[in-house]
Design an enzyme around this catalytic site. Structure first.
Site, short mmCIF file in Angstrom:
data_model
loop_
_atom_site.label_atom_id
_atom_site.label_comp_id
_atom_site.label_asym_id
_atom_site.label_seq_id
_atom_site.Cartn_x
_atom_site.Cartn_y
_atom_site.Cartn_z
N CYS A 79 44.01 79.89 24.34
CA CYS A 79 43.08 79.03 23.62
C CYS A 79 43.85 78.06 22.71
CB CYS A 79 42.06 79.87 22.85
SG CYS A 79 40.63 78.91 22.28
N HIS A 167 39.82 83.24 27.04
CA HIS A 167 40.35 84.43 26.36
C HIS A 167 40.47 85.60 27.34
CE1 HIS A 167 40.26 83.10 22.11
NE2 HIS A 167 39.35 82.26 22.58
N GLU A 169 41.79 88.37 26.81
CA GLU A 169 41.78 89.64 26.10
C GLU A 169 40.39 90.23 25.93
OE1 GLU A 169 41.57 86.54 22.76
OE2 GLU A 169 42.37 86.72 24.79
#
Length: 507
Positions: A79, A167, A169
């Site tokens: 990001c 993202h 994660e």
């Protein structure tokens, strides 16, 4: 030497989540502020740049000196990290036409790229940004797009550098773990040898070297963090560890006796202190939540200090501090958001050196270490419980009678979760005693008694939480049992608020 991935934190709310995902790949990582890269550390295998609340073109934006890492380590920007890498190399980052939050799907996927190996075309990713990369430098190559984001992922062709605007994660990115594994294992060459067993072996050796024959005192809370820390220290230094368990009178029902029994079964040297009268006296008439917390915190320090001074030649204070307590998270102003210790104030008051054997672990890793140490499951899986205990689940002032009511109601709720095999599906649960009374009817008599609220949430890290969708039949049974068996309660409600905007605890 333990190999590691360094995560440079630019203030993102999901930076800790990146760390957890890397650890789940059995790879050790450390989160450090964006401007504190550990220079000349031969154990560093790669670097991840996190997201940020800033725009890269803001004057106040956090900026890392890329010369410290470019060409020396593989780099993955996430990001803001991806935007920053492109921007400082001559690319363009501009405000998006509309802020891009939520689900998107990868397209134009370069499946032959090492970062995207095993990633499915059209797989879901999670976007969360107000800016977008509109142009990349000549030596950058687009490796994935979405229907709204032309440059969703890129590779630097003449360096081991990648960037993704989504993202990987977060849970909602379907192949996010695969992307992180491709970077950590295939690009950086990490061996995936970070495990509970290896942590225990190295930590015990380090504790023996650090502590020698010194005596250590540890404050037990009954929770998993302090319990695992105690067992780990006991494995390293044996009888030189003394644990102190203070009952401030606001523990769960029968918890003081039950926890002491658990610790004795683990072979720990534990001093139990019933200081409930002291705490009830000091809390009398106090309703403000922060005031209650401060009274209990100071009272704990005072009691602990008295007991610890009865032990001769103590040189160390041990705490169950875990990694999220230590990470220097940055707010958009650059100030530290969290600088927490489990027993704040004790090291300074007692003039002791601090020992924190779990300070590198996340909560789920603490539980894995506890299992590896052979601890009983009911200790490892215990729900988190606030340090001030039931004092912050009683809205208003504290009295022994209110604590008795709440303990009885809470015991029915928690035991019910266990009996219905729901306990392990819930991150945290408890009952809140409300500062209101309501009209009821019991038999032929009108009652005017207390109302309680049941609270149960699901979560992975307590940063966000959703209310647990417990079966109506279960809630009906618990409500009926509480009203029938707990004297002083005639109404039960269920809290269906999520975090955010609510918090898990009411105070």
């Amino acid at each position: 030497m333990q190999e590691k991935i360094i995560i440079l934190d630019f203030g993102s709310q999901t930076t800790q989540l990146i760390g957890r995902r890397v650890r789940e790949l059995d790879t050790y990582c450390e989160i450090v502020p964006y401007n504190k890269f550990p220079k000349e550390d031969p154990s560093v295998k790669g670097v991840i740049l996190s997201g940020s609340p800033f725009s890269v073109y803001d004057d106040a934006a956090f900026k890392v000196n890329m010369e410290e890492i470019w060409g020396k380590y593989p780099i993955l920007g996430i990001c803001y990290g991806a935007q920053f890498i492109s921007y400082v190399n001559g690319g363009k980052v501009e405000p998006a036409g509309t802020r891009e939050y939520g689900r998107a799907h990868l397209a134009s996927l370069d499946s032959g790229n090492i970062l995207l190996k095993g990633v499915r075309n059209n797989s879901q990713v999670w976007m969360s940004h107000g800016d977008t990369i509109t142009a990349i430098p000549d030596n950058f190559k687009i490796i994935a797009s979405t229907d709204k984001v032309a440059i969703a992922a890129y590779e630097v062709t003449d360096a081991k550098v990648w960037g993704v605007q989504f993202h990987p994660e977060v849970f909602h990115t379907e192949d996010g773990t695969q992307i992180l594994k491709n970077f950590v294992v295939d690009v950086c060459g990490c061996k995936q040898d970070w495990s509970p067993a290896s942590f225990i072996e190295s930590t015990v050796a380090e504790l023996k070297a650090q502590l020698g024959d010194d005596k250590v005192v540890l404050g037990l809370s009954g929770g998993v963090d302090s319990s695992v820390a105690a067992v780990l220290l006991h494995k390293a230094i044996g009888s030189n560890l003394t644990c102190i368990f203070v009952d401030h009178g606001m523990l769960r029902k029968n918890e003081y006796a039950n926890v002491l029994n658990d610790y004795n079964c683990l072979g720990l040297n534990v001093i139990g202190v019933d200081a409930s009268e002291k705490f009830f006296s000091e809390l009398a008439g106090v309703s403000e939540p922060e005031a209650k917390r401060k009274i209990i915190g100071k009272g704990f320090i005072d009691v602990f200090d008295v007991e610890a001074h009865k032990i001769k030649d103590v040189k160390w204070l041990a705490q169950g501090t875990i990694y999220p307590d230590c990470i220097e998270s940055l707010s958009i102003t650059g100030t530290v958001i969290k600088s927490h210790h489990n027993v704040g104030g004790l090291p300074e008051k007692m003039n002791l050196k601090l020992c924190e054997p779990l300070r590198l672990l996340f909560k789920d890793e603490v539980r894995r270490v506890g299992r590896e140490l052979g601890m009983p499951e009911h200790l490892i899986k215990r729900h988190p419980f606030p340090g001030p205990g039931l004092a912050v689940r009683i809205l208003g002032d504290i009295t022994p009678e209110k604590v008795r009511i709440l303990q009885d109601a809470d015991d029915i709720f928690i035991q019910g979760l266990r009996d219905w095999d729901l306990y392990d599906q819930v991150w945290q649960a408890g009952v809140i005693l409300l500062p209101v009374q309501s009209v009821g009817v019991m038999g032929d008599e009108r009652t005017y008694e207390r109302a309680v609220a049941l609270r149960a949430v699901t979560s992975t890290d307590a940063m966000t939480a959703d209310w647990a969708h417990l079966p109506y039949e279960f809630l009906g049974k618990v409500s009926n049992d509480i009203i029938n068996k707990v004297k002083g309660v005639n109404r039960v409600t269920y809290d269906i608020s999520s975090k955010p905007p609510a918090t898990i605890e009411w105070e």
